[in-house]
Write an enzyme that holds these catalytic residues in place. Sequence first.
Site, PDB file in Angstrom:
ATOM      1  N   CYS A 199       9.410  33.709  59.714  1.00 49.30           N
ATOM      2  CA  CYS A 199       8.734  33.809  58.423  1.00 49.30           C
ATOM      3  C   CYS A 199       8.188  32.469  57.939  1.00 49.30           C
ATOM      4  CB  CYS A 199       9.659  34.422  57.384  1.00 49.30           C
ATOM      5  SG  CYS A 199      11.231  33.538  57.176  1.00 49.30           S
ATOM      6  N   ASP A 221      10.953  38.434  60.422  1.00 48.97           N
ATOM      7  CA  ASP A 221      11.195  38.607  61.854  1.00 48.97           C
ATOM      8  C   ASP A 221      11.774  37.357  62.503  1.00 48.97           C
ATOM      9  OD1 ASP A 221       9.039  36.936  61.714  1.00 48.97           O
ATOM     10  OD2 ASP A 221       7.742  38.082  63.059  1.00 48.97           O
ATOM     11  N   HIS A 281      14.794  33.640  53.195  1.00 50.85           N
ATOM     12  CA  HIS A 281      13.491  34.073  53.701  1.00 50.85           C
ATOM     13  C   HIS A 281      12.399  33.215  53.069  1.00 50.85           C
ATOM     14  CE1 HIS A 281      10.422  36.802  55.202  1.00 50.85           C
ATOM     15  NE2 HIS A 281       9.989  37.019  53.986  1.00 50.85           N
TER      16      HIS A 281
END
Length: 291
Positions: free
Chosen positions: A155, A152, A271
């Site tokens: 992370c 989102d 990520h």
Amino acid sequence: MEDSQSEQQRMIRRHNREKKELQARIQSMKNSVPKSDKNKRKQLLLDVARLEAEMEQKHQQELEKFQEGLPDNSSVASVTEDLAKMDLENQPPRFSRSQRRRERRAALERERQERIAEGETEQLASYRHDEEEKLRTILGAKNLEMKNITADGQCMYRAIQDQLVFSVTVESLRKRTADYMRKHIDEFLPFFCDTETGNAYSRDDFLGYCDDIVGNLSWGGLLELRALSHVLQTPIEVIQAESPALVFGVEYTKRPLTLVHTRYSCSLGEHYNSVKPLEAGAVGGAAPRLF
């Protein structure tokens, strides 16, 4: 003013022509590599991404250089993707560097989604599989496994939050990170530069970057990890599939917090995930406690 607009329009037309020529070159490259040759298809994807990024950077630098040469009262605004179709007399003012950074990030997100939609899922799936296998091996040697964190935009902070033994909000982590970086600006400023061009930013740019950490929920990266290791007085280890682990805060003696940095496992791009002990009976034996 008319001369500036004409020059700008010529630049836009040239950029569009160069983009079409690049796409034709890319299509030729794709046609020359058999779909059955996975290794060459992987390298092809990397080459295509590099060529597109280099052209995007070149065009962006040309546009910014053009704008810098305009008089202060010029009504010609910063160029967007559809500038050629817009009324140049009614453009908003030039974007600040922080705004341009956000625009570039948004553009990168759009490009990732377009590549996926254009049928690159097969190559990305192969990259994802290889990355996950390598990470599974690295983590298994430490009796750990990956723990997924929501993608989102927060992370990195959520992965840190997940491993702390005390309760803390992501908002608090962001604020404490920004406060530390502002107070130690000389420690961070030498490493603060445009990731595309390598050009250094000013102190004001850096302070604006710190404001974005709190106010615009910007992504966390190496600078923020370095700051957080000092804020928490705890080492932070970042495990990667293709590179040695990075460790921030090596001067501290607490058990490190461990994050996993992935490039392909998340559909949105880079990520951060957290880790957890391997479940009892899993490959690698009984896992120790993280804290």
